[in-house]
Design a protein around this motif. Sequence first.
Motif, mmCIF file in Angstrom:
data_model
loop_
_atom_site.group_PDB
_atom_site.id
_atom_site.type_symbol
_atom_site.label_atom_id
_atom_site.label_comp_id
_atom_site.label_asym_id
_atom_site.label_seq_id
_atom_site.Cartn_x
_atom_site.Cartn_y
_atom_site.Cartn_z
ATOM 1 N N ARG A 457 0.870 -1.222 0.073
ATOM 2 C CA ARG A 457 -0.171 0.006 -0.028
ATOM 3 C C ARG A 457 0.918 1.310 -0.115
ATOM 4 O O ARG A 457 0.505 2.168 -1.006
ATOM 5 C CB ARG A 457 -0.846 0.002 1.377
ATOM 6 N N SER A 458 1.983 1.302 0.789
ATOM 7 C CA SER A 458 2.947 2.308 1.033
ATOM 8 C C SER A 458 3.557 2.710 -0.474
ATOM 9 O O SER A 458 3.781 3.843 -0.838
ATOM 10 C CB SER A 458 4.029 1.981 2.090
ATOM 11 N N THR A 459 4.128 1.680 -1.066
ATOM 12 C CA THR A 459 4.799 1.838 -2.297
ATOM 13 C C THR A 459 3.953 2.526 -3.339
ATOM 14 O O THR A 459 4.065 3.382 -4.031
ATOM 15 C CB THR A 459 5.287 0.430 -2.994
ATOM 16 N N LEU A 460 2.609 1.837 -3.501
ATOM 17 C CA LEU A 460 1.796 2.316 -4.561
ATOM 18 C C LEU A 460 1.161 3.780 -4.260
ATOM 19 O O LEU A 460 0.521 4.435 -5.049
ATOM 20 C CB LEU A 460 0.480 1.330 -4.756
ATOM 21 N N LEU A 461 1.486 4.382 -3.050
ATOM 22 C CA LEU A 461 1.236 5.823 -2.852
ATOM 23 C C LEU A 461 2.037 6.678 -3.542
ATOM 24 O O LEU A 461 1.882 7.822 -3.728
ATOM 25 C CB LEU A 461 1.120 6.010 -1.441
ATOM 26 N N ASN A 462 3.206 6.280 -3.765
ATOM 27 C CA ASN A 462 4.258 7.028 -4.298
ATOM 28 C C ASN A 462 4.400 6.842 -6.066
ATOM 29 O O ASN A 462 3.917 5.891 -6.550
ATOM 30 C CB ASN A 462 5.584 6.424 -3.868
ATOM 31 N N PRO A 463 4.585 8.003 -6.616
ATOM 32 C CA PRO A 463 4.566 8.118 -7.985
ATOM 33 C C PRO A 463 5.565 7.281 -8.482
ATOM 34 O O PRO A 463 6.789 7.097 -7.856
ATOM 35 C CB PRO A 463 4.818 9.656 -8.466
#
Length: 520
Positions: A457-463
């Motif tokens: 979830r965290s990674t996919l919040l980052n462009p």
Amino acid sequence: MPLFSRRQWLAGAIAAPTLLSIGARAGSASAEGPFTLGVASGDPEPDGIVLWTRLAPRPLEGDGGMPPHEVPVRWEVAEDERFARLVRFGDARAEARWGHSVHVEVTGLAPGRPYYYRFIAQGIASPVGRTRTAPAPGAAVDRLRICYGSCQKYEVGYYAAWRHAVEEDPDLILFLGDYIYEGAPSPGGVRMHLNPEPMDLAGYRVRYATYKLDALLQAAHATAPWAVTWDDHEVANDYANDLDENNGERAPFLLRRAAAYQAYWEHMPLRRRSRPHGAAMQLYRTLDWGRLAQFQIIDDRQFRSGHPCQPADLLPAHKKYLPLVPDCAERHDPRRTILGSTQEDWLHRALGSSRAQWNLLSQQTLMTSYARLDADHPDEGARLYSADTWGGYPAARERILRRWRDAHTPNPLVLSGDIHAFAASDMADPDDDKRILASEFVGGSITSLFHDATFKRSTLLNPGFRFAENEIKGYGRIDLTPGRCDVAFRGLADARDVNSAISTIASFVVEAGRPGMVAA
Ligand code: FE
Ligand code: CA
């Protein structure tokens, strides 16, 4: 006068396990004699290769069970596995002060072809290894297959990943750090470290021996040349230059680092240029594969600035550093370095002069900008940065991104390890977030664990992030041609099962001249 009689030589050759028989066994290798740790080759050049072994009849002792003097070792390189067409041979010396390791820099070979090699010592022949020279400088190369791995904690899994990597028949294997873990034996995994946490040379030698006794790891070394770099656990968790994670005294830590660096050199197929001098070791280097590829292999541990954004009292009190920090001004300080200025200048020269079609920055830790949720309070929306990855050194990352852009480095890619996860991301120009400059592929971990329910979830919040998976273990496979780069993330069904199956869990294509990945 030959060192060995023909009779001894033949007896040894017959007694030696073959490449195939090593690959077929699981669990610990059981070779008798001095070659318990197998053989390896590395850092291919168009005309040569470095061949490695270490004489250690009792590998779990600090001196390997060897006498305190030099021992002669014959080495042979042939065109065929039966050594009927011998092309190079000679005598090397295994020195006691370097743990009776052997690093032979063979020259005079033909470019871009396979060779077989073995050693003979004390009348016994080693297992046979297969290696490969790099293509001629500037040669047109149709295809290159690489497997790359990192983070092979012995206690939490078996090396089924290496069995599958051997079956992929790679031209080259990259290892991107955490070859050993330095921790004390801990229960709960599938096997346990065999000695206490190493603090000196003898301790690190025993730890390398523990890992290198594994037959599947030996088979991976025997199947293709490796090019290696390290991360933190070859010395101590999350160290930064001369500081350990507990912000301990610098002088004793540098003594420990010197012991760890020496043991690393003694156990890796590295050239003499990398032999350490005390706590200093030259690991960064380029590796060319004709006109097709250049690997810039870097060292982001030895020369880095300390971890940023730390509470002021931790350092003087010798208290453990904070790995995850909120943003702060220090993090962005352009004087902070992760490579050190000498290595950074060298890298920027390489990125400006490489004429290779693909330029692969081969390195330890996650490079793409990544702000993560606080795992303890994921719904509060606060963002934290890893002080130990490039997240602690954003200005250094941006200098490389601008260098790729301004020097027109052809087709830059980043290969990474450390985070015990697969991740794929595009990296944007720091001055124009719409413009993609490079892609990063973190190739999973061979065994090491990372249980974190908020990671994906965290990674996919980052462009930029296209894929993240932290529960599946494995390695990355790359097929390069002049026109495209095919990346496959190879995931094990269960890294605790020595016979685990494997499958491709995600794949990506980067087309030459078109930065950014597309799903395959
Ligand atoms: Fe690791
Ligand atoms: Ca690491």
